[in-house]
Design a protein around this motif. Structure first.
Motif, short mmCIF file in Angstrom:
data_model
loop_
_atom_site.label_atom_id
_atom_site.label_comp_id
_atom_site.label_asym_id
_atom_site.label_seq_id
_atom_site.Cartn_x
_atom_site.Cartn_y
_atom_site.Cartn_z
N LEU A 172 0.83 -1.21 0.00
CA LEU A 172 0.00 0.00 0.00
C LEU A 172 0.86 1.26 0.00
O LEU A 172 0.53 2.25 -0.66
CB LEU A 172 -0.93 -0.01 1.20
CG LEU A 172 -1.96 -1.14 1.22
CD1 LEU A 172 -2.74 -1.16 2.54
CD2 LEU A 172 -2.92 -1.01 0.04
N LEU A 173 1.98 1.22 0.72
CA LEU A 173 2.92 2.34 0.66
C LEU A 173 3.46 2.51 -0.76
O LEU A 173 3.62 3.63 -1.24
CB LEU A 173 4.08 2.11 1.62
CG LEU A 173 3.81 2.25 3.11
CD1 LEU A 173 5.12 2.17 3.89
CD2 LEU A 173 3.09 3.54 3.44
N GLY A 174 3.72 1.37 -1.42
CA GLY A 174 4.19 1.43 -2.80
C GLY A 174 3.18 2.12 -3.71
O GLY A 174 3.56 2.91 -4.59
N VAL A 175 1.89 1.84 -3.49
CA VAL A 175 0.84 2.50 -4.27
C VAL A 175 0.83 4.00 -4.00
O VAL A 175 0.72 4.83 -4.93
CB VAL A 175 -0.54 1.89 -3.94
CG1 VAL A 175 -1.67 2.72 -4.54
CG2 VAL A 175 -0.62 0.45 -4.44
N ALA A 176 0.95 4.38 -2.73
CA ALA A 176 0.94 5.80 -2.38
C ALA A 176 2.14 6.53 -2.98
O ALA A 176 2.00 7.63 -3.54
CB ALA A 176 0.92 5.95 -0.87
N VAL A 177 3.31 5.92 -2.88
CA VAL A 177 4.51 6.53 -3.47
C VAL A 177 4.35 6.67 -4.98
O VAL A 177 4.66 7.72 -5.56
CB VAL A 177 5.76 5.70 -3.13
CG1 VAL A 177 6.96 6.17 -3.95
CG2 VAL A 177 6.08 5.79 -1.64
N ALA A 178 3.86 5.62 -5.63
CA ALA A 178 3.68 5.66 -7.08
C ALA A 178 2.67 6.73 -7.48
O ALA A 178 2.82 7.39 -8.52
CB ALA A 178 3.22 4.29 -7.59
N THR A 179 1.63 6.92 -6.66
CA THR A 179 0.62 7.94 -6.95
C THR A 179 1.24 9.33 -6.91
O THR A 179 0.99 10.16 -7.80
CB THR A 179 -0.53 7.86 -5.93
OG1 THR A 179 -1.16 6.58 -6.03
CG2 THR A 179 -1.57 8.94 -6.18
N LEU A 180 2.06 9.59 -5.90
CA LEU A 180 2.70 10.91 -5.82
C LEU A 180 3.71 11.09 -6.94
O LEU A 180 3.84 12.20 -7.49
CB LEU A 180 3.38 11.08 -4.46
CG LEU A 180 2.48 11.06 -3.22
CD1 LEU A 180 3.23 11.57 -2.00
CD2 LEU A 180 1.20 11.85 -3.43
N GLU A 181 4.41 10.03 -7.31
CA GLU A 181 5.35 10.12 -8.43
C GLU A 181 4.62 10.41 -9.73
O GLU A 181 5.06 11.24 -10.53
CB GLU A 181 6.13 8.81 -8.55
CG GLU A 181 7.14 8.58 -7.43
CD GLU A 181 7.80 7.23 -7.51
OE1 GLU A 181 8.87 7.05 -6.91
OE2 GLU A 181 7.24 6.32 -8.17
N ARG A 182 3.48 9.76 -9.91
CA ARG A 182 2.69 9.98 -11.12
C ARG A 182 2.15 11.40 -11.19
O ARG A 182 2.15 12.04 -12.27
CB ARG A 182 1.52 8.98 -11.14
CG ARG A 182 0.62 9.09 -12.37
CD ARG A 182 -0.73 8.44 -12.09
NE ARG A 182 -1.45 9.18 -11.06
CZ ARG A 182 -2.53 8.70 -10.42
NH1 ARG A 182 -2.95 7.46 -10.69
NH2 ARG A 182 -3.14 9.42 -9.50
N ASP A 183 1.70 11.90 -10.04
CA ASP A 183 1.07 13.22 -10.01
C ASP A 183 2.07 14.34 -9.81
O ASP A 183 1.70 15.51 -9.73
CB ASP A 183 0.04 13.29 -8.88
CG ASP A 183 -1.11 12.32 -9.10
OD1 ASP A 183 -1.28 11.87 -10.25
OD2 ASP A 183 -1.83 12.00 -8.13
N GLY A 184 3.35 13.98 -9.71
CA GLY A 184 4.37 15.01 -9.51
C GLY A 184 4.39 15.58 -8.11
O GLY A 184 4.94 16.65 -7.88
N GLY A 185 3.75 14.85 -7.15
CA GLY A 185 3.76 15.32 -5.78
C GLY A 185 3.06 16.64 -5.57
O GLY A 185 3.46 17.46 -4.74
N LYS A 186 2.00 16.88 -6.32
CA LYS A 186 1.31 18.17 -6.22
C LYS A 186 0.45 18.18 -4.95
O LYS A 186 -0.58 17.53 -4.86
CB LYS A 186 0.44 18.40 -7.45
CG LYS A 186 1.24 18.53 -8.72
CD LYS A 186 0.32 18.70 -9.93
CE LYS A 186 1.13 18.80 -11.21
NZ LYS A 186 0.26 18.90 -12.42
N GLY A 187 0.90 18.89 -3.98
CA GLY A 187 0.16 19.05 -2.74
C GLY A 187 -0.10 20.52 -2.50
O GLY A 187 -0.02 21.35 -3.42
N PRO A 188 -0.40 20.90 -1.27
CA PRO A 188 -0.60 22.32 -0.96
C PRO A 188 0.70 23.06 -1.09
O PRO A 188 1.78 22.51 -0.98
CB PRO A 188 -1.10 22.29 0.50
CG PRO A 188 -0.55 21.02 1.03
CD PRO A 188 -0.53 20.05 -0.10
N PRO A 189 0.64 24.36 -1.32
CA PRO A 189 1.87 25.14 -1.46
C PRO A 189 2.66 25.15 -0.17
O PRO A 189 2.11 25.11 0.92
CB PRO A 189 1.35 26.55 -1.81
CG PRO A 189 -0.06 26.57 -1.28
CD PRO A 189 -0.56 25.19 -1.43
N THR A 190 3.99 25.18 -0.28
CA THR A 190 4.85 25.22 0.92
C THR A 190 4.93 26.63 1.45
O THR A 190 4.63 27.59 0.76
CB THR A 190 6.26 24.73 0.57
OG1 THR A 190 6.78 25.55 -0.45
CG2 THR A 190 6.22 23.29 0.11
#
Length: 246
Positions: free
Chosen positions: A228-246
């Protein structure tokens, strides 16, 4: 820059509970940091405070965010504190969040009962370690059994930590979390009590329930949790890690 994983442990245990996850992530060349909260692990001499817990998580997250998108992974008490942290009005630099074994509101009769039972357990001979070891020996696989208590048990921090959780405004925080969110629960986890409510409020949440598993889902089913961690990491890699602004 690659995904950076920050791991936050639950009550009484320490960063050592994540050894299987740390090994898995490093085998995939994923950077990972496991913290000890105040009063736990290498910091057992300190007093647990919520402010100290938030400061610990925030420091680890911001240091990791300087190197890449952050996946925050937290279990039990650490998960409850992390929900409040990620769901701040001014969001921290977290790109994704895995919240394990923490879909319960720590207030009222439920929290009072949990604290009462914890105090009674702590009053047993050897602070109940004979019973703890009996249960863990029969429920955790050989590969993770030594990890759960390798950093020692934070007996003295337990009651103050539980008491402090009552001030968390989890429902407001959940409504603010705008990054990918995965709830991971064991089928027999006692903290599933508000699971449906959490799912209804959290706008970007997915729920994974691991069959035939207790509250200690990370240690009881390490391969499943690692996947499941692998899925989460892959999701962020796919999406470019787009989260809230720093």
């Amino acid at each position: 820059m690659g995904v950076q994983v920050v791991l936050v442990h639950g009550i009484r245990t320490s960063a050592t509970m994540w050894r299987a996850q740390v090994e898995y992530l490093r085998s995939r060349d994923v950077a990972v940091t496991a913290v000890d909260l105040p009063g736990h692990g290498t910091r057992r001499a300190e007093m647990f405070t919520l402010d100290g817990a938030f400061e610990t998580i925030d420091r680890a997250v911001r240091e990791a965010a300087a190197r890449g998108p952050v996946l925050l992974v937290a279990h039990s008490m650490g998960g409850l504190v992390s929900i409040d942290y990620v769901g701040q009005e001014d969001p921290p630099p977290v790109a994704g969040f895995v919240a394990a074994s923490c879909t319960a509101i720590p207030r009222g009769v439920g929290l009072a009962t949990y604290r009462f039972l914890a105090r009674r357990f702590d009053a047993l001979p050897d602070r109940g370690m004979w019973l703890t070891n009996f249960v863990l020996d029969r429920t955790l696989p050989h590969e993770t059994r030594p990890d759960f208590g390798a950093g020692g048990y934070a007996f003295d921090a337990q009651d103050v930590a539980l008491r402090s959780l009552s001030v968390l405004d989890l429902l407001t925080a959940l409504g603010r979390i705008a990054v990918p969110l995965w709830f991971v629960n064991g089928q027999y986890d006692q903290l599933r009590v508000n699971e449906r409510l959490f799912m209804r409020i959290a706008p970007n949440a997915e729920l994974i329930v691991v069959p035939r598993t207790s509250h200690l889902v990370t240690a009881m089913r390490p391969r499943v949790f690692n996947a499941l961690l692998g899925v989460a990491v892959a999701t962020l890699e796919r999406d470019g890690g787009k989260g809230p602004p720093t």
